[in-house]
Design an enzyme around this catalytic site. Structure first.
Site, PDB file in Angstrom:
ATOM      1  N   ASP A   1       0.845  -1.153   0.056  1.00 52.95           N
ATOM      2  CA  ASP A   1       0.048  -0.128   0.014  1.00 52.95           C
ATOM      3  C   ASP A   1       0.792   1.233   0.034  1.00 52.95           C
ATOM      4  O   ASP A   1       0.288   2.570  -0.100  1.00 52.95           O
ATOM      5  CB  ASP A   1      -1.009   0.111   1.259  1.00 52.95           C
ATOM      6  CG  ASP A   1      -2.068  -1.114   1.215  1.00 52.95           C
ATOM      7  OD1 ASP A   1      -2.219  -1.474   0.137  1.00 52.95           O
ATOM      8  OD2 ASP A   1      -2.780  -1.284   2.384  1.00 52.95           O
TER       9      ASP A   1
ATOM     10  N   ILE B   1      18.551   4.989 -21.280  1.00 53.15           N
ATOM     11  CA  ILE B   1      18.703   3.748 -20.397  1.00 53.15           C
ATOM     12  C   ILE B   1      20.219   3.696 -19.749  1.00 53.15           C
ATOM     13  O   ILE B   1      20.185   3.150 -18.989  1.00 53.15           O
ATOM     14  CB  ILE B   1      18.566   2.590 -21.284  1.00 53.15           C
ATOM     15  CG1 ILE B   1      19.722   2.220 -22.465  1.00 53.15           C
ATOM     16  CG2 ILE B   1      17.238   2.589 -22.188  1.00 53.15           C
ATOM     17  CD1 ILE B   1      19.622   0.862 -22.981  1.00 53.15           C
TER      18      ILE B   1
END
Length: 768
Positions: A172, A536
């Site tokens: 959560d 990247i």
């Protein structure tokens, strides 16, 4: 909501002071979360490296209460091959007896009788509260055990206090004070995979889907998945809708369809309510849409699939650092050591006072019950409100009326492809339109700008780009040289550009840097330009992360996992080469997330003497029974010792003991749909870029900036000073926050590592 762990300093360790008498308990409890195994693995191996003895309490709090076989002495191999597994290998379970005083007393007995008074514990607020209650009652319960003759006075004297380091495992992401809890990134990844799949079928049928995600009192998963998934509407506990939400929802869905959307996606957190505190269920939302729009939406409740599966790359390397730090703290704990939670904040590891953090977390429930939405949102961190506001703009199919003198802003990609360029361009278009700008897409990078390949982009043109890999506008590594600057200036004038958002890698940065320097000779360059990092390689100045690096790291991690599995039937060494040019970020982090034994980086180089020592260590490892040895190399680590040469050396020296394979991961690392982090990070960066651009336009200036994450904050810095941050020849920032993590890699991967005083970096940032 920052990501990362900046090791700020080194704490000198004298290993001679650490004796085997130090015993550390390790426990996981509460709901499982991906990344728990990485934490346990790091804690066990760090303790062993520091000369302590770790013990696992199996099955959560049942372990300390029942004792016996549920208390296991841990060795190095006990946590092998666990970093890639979901759940918790040492188990978690409810223990009603632990809630009673009698159960707590049994736990104290089992701790002390095994010589354990230090605990690394992982779980949610209930788990950590239980640990603190045990700590508080420890002296009293210990005295009773001595009086009953179950514990000797000598044992009592040696173990007068329970010392605790906690790590929060919760998908959560609901602990106040830490930016990310273990498991949240993996859960968000599961959700986005589902939303991307649902979006495809929803668009095919022009249908509405309602996706229910976890989050009882925290809307993090719903909010971030709504942004990353390009969803139309969301319901979160901290921002309940006002009365009449049903009509507003249906109006927004209709407008979306009128503006070109084929699908409608709604995300609802399980703890969503209205402002009166009444729960809002997926079925209620479905009924409202069916009644007002005559359409029957489909409901998908993702349930426990969000907690399952393989942990993401982030939920491997960050829990490794958390477990490492928690174990280090417990080895060096004293009777004066207060219980702490090891968490993350502003791209640093921090120690939070345990009960203060738990109390602040539980205060959110009070805010929600009292309707204090402002404090509930504020409790989630500095960027939670920002993301709510950004979501409202990105999801709104309507825009303010464009003024007659609307500024014309170009969006251009430059450099190599990075997953996340499309979400960044989408966010730029929508946030620009919201500011009243005319947004123009430049196709094919700077060569496209020279050729006048420019088109206006509307709200509906970029729908669907949130989840797409690649770059719809195209990108090129080629940038204009000095002889083309005049033509470039004319192209900018012909397009009547008032500003430029440049999304890309080093070539993009070099181009804007040179344009700014040459602006006195070419007046057309005197427009505000803002660079957004997308590479990247993760090697751009002024940002700890670049768009695309997280997606690639996840792809590398998944691919290397499969490579490891392929060796299960043989005795084999794999040499895996990653991209990154001269930047070792991808190689090091790929090694850390997959449990590699060795990594070779350009920043460190490779020497023949080093290879000889590494080969000898590898041979000893296989002689001791190892079946797999993983070596990761970044592509420019050495001009001569490439992946094949390394493989040949290892093969020759290993003889018949093991075989060797080299694997070059290649350009597949640039592909794939962007990760949730790269999608949401792109939105935050573009928002900062738009703010910087608007400031220049509003004041009539023409400064150029690059935006990025610095110490967990998104900020803009002048391009003019870029060369002070990066080596322009090697394309490497002068300071790389991640490089010292190499020492952590060897602590948790190599049981034969010869540790020296400077090989134990530890966070010293203490957040009070």
């Amino acid at each position: 909501m920052g990501r990362g762990a900046l090791i700020k300093g080194e704490l000198v360790v004298d290993n001679t002071e650490t004796t085997p008498a130090v015993k550390i308990g390790i426990l996981t409890s509460g709901g499982d979360a991906q990344g728990m195994n990485a934490t346990v693995r790091a804690a066990v191996r760090t303790a062993l490296q520091l000369g302590a003895q770790p013990y696992a309490f199996l099955e959560g709090w049942r372990g300390p209460v029942e004792g016996g076989s549920l208390i296991k002495k841990m060795n190095w191999s006990d946590v092998s091959a666990t970093i890639n597994k979901g759940g918790t290998a040492i188990g978690t379970a409810r223990s009603d007896e632990f809630r009673e005083r009698s159960g707590l007393k049994k736990a104290v007995y089992n701790f002390v009788s095994n010589g354990i008074d230090r605990l690394v514990i992982m779980g949610g607020d209930g788990t950590l509260t239980g640990a603190d209650e045990l700590r508080e009652l420890w002296p009293e319960l210990l005295a009773e055990l001595v009086a009953e003759g179950k514990v000797s006075p000598e044992q009592s004297e040696r173990h007068k206090k329970l010392m605790i380091a906690g790590v929060v495992g919760s998908i959560d992401n609901d602990l106040v004070g830490t930016d990310m809890t273990v498991g949240a990134d993996s859960a968000l990844t599961r959700i986005i995979e589902a939303i991307d799949a649902i979006a495809a079928t929803a668009a095919s049928h022009q249908r509405t889907f309602i996706i229910e995600v976890m989050g009882r009192r925290c809307g993090y998963l719903a909010l971030m998945s709504a942004i990353a998934g390009g969803c139309d509407y969301m319901f979160i506990p901290e921002r309940p809708p006002a009365e009449g939400w049903e009509d507003r929802l249906c109006k927004k869905l209709r407008l979306g369809r009128e503006n070109g959307r084929r699908d409608s996606l709604i995300v609802i957190a399980e703890g969503a309510t209205d402002r009166a505190g009444n729960p809002i269920s997926a079925e209620q939302v479905r009924a409202a849409i069916k009644e007002r729009m005559g359409e029957d939406p489909r409901i998908t409740s993702l349930g426990h699939v969000q907690r399952g599966g393989t942990p993401s790359a982030y939920d491997r390397w960050m829990p490794t650092l958390l477990g490492y730090t928690a174990a280090w703290d417990m080895v060096h704990a004293t009777q004066e050591t207060d219980p702490v939670i090891i968490g993350t904040r502003r791209n640093k590891l921090v120690r939070l006072p345990m009960m203060e953090a738990i109390q602040n977390t539980r205060a959110v429930k009070k805010y929600l019950s009292e309707g204090d939405w402002e404090n509930a949102v504020a409790s989630r961190g500095n960027h939670y409100q920002e993301m709510i506001d950004l979501y409202q703009t990105l999801s709104s199919p309507t825009a303010p009326e464009r003024p007659e003198d609307s500024k014309r802003i170009g969006i251009i990609h430059a450099g190599g492809l990075a997953p996340g360029m499309n979400p960044a361009a989408r966010a730029a278009v929508k946030l620009g339109i919201d500011r009243g700008y005319t947004m123009l897409g430049v196709e094919g990078g700077f060569p496209g700008l020279l050729d006048g390949k420019i088109r206006e982009l509307q709200w509906h043109d970029v729908e669907g780009w949130a989840e797409d890999g690649g770059a719809e506008l195209g990108t090129r590594r080629t940038i204009p040289d000095l002889d083309q600057y005049y033509a470039l200036g004319r192209a900018i004038e012909n397009a009547r550009l008032d500003g430029l958002i440049v999304i890309g890698g080093f070539k993009a940065y070099k181009m804007v840097y040179e344009m700014q320097k040459e602006s006195s000779r070419y007046p057309a360059f005197k427009i505000p330009m803002v660079l957004v990092p997308a590479s990247i390689d993760n090697n751009l100045p002024g940002s700890e992360f670049s768009i695309g690096a997280d997606t690639t790291l996840n792809w590398n991690t998944e691919t290397i996992d499969r490579i490891r599995q392929s060796a299960s039937a043989s005795r084999r060494c794999f040499v895996v080469e990653t991209m990154g040019r001269k930047c070792g970020y991808l190689a090091l982090m790929s090694a850390l997330t997959t449990g590699a034994e060795q990594v070779y980086l350009y920043e460190d180089g490779i020497t023949l003497s080093q290879l000889a020592a590494d080969t000898a260590k590898m041979i000893r490892s296989f002689e001791d029974g190892r079946r797999l040895y993983l070596v990761v190399r970044n592509e420019d680590a050495s001009e001569y010792y490439n992946a094949d040469v390394l493989a040949n050396i290892f093969e020759e020296e290993g003889g018949d003991l093991f075989d060797v394979r080299s694997v070059i991961l290649g350009h597949a690392q640039q592909g794939g749909n962007p990760s949730p982090f790269d999608r949401t990070f792109a939105v935050r960066l573009i928002n900062a870029a738009m703010k910087a651009l608007a400031c220049e336009l509003d004041t009539g200036r023409h400064g150029s900036f690059h935006v990025g994450m610095v110490d967990g904050r998104i900020e803009a810095q002048p391009v003019a000073h870029m060369d002070e941050l990066i080596d322009m020849d090697d394309r490497l920032p002068y300071e790389a926050w991640w490089h010292s993590l190499k020492e952590v890699l060897y602590v948790v991967s190599d049981p034969t590592a010869e540790l020296t005083l400077d090989q134990l970096p530890i966070v010293i940032d203490l957040d009070e």
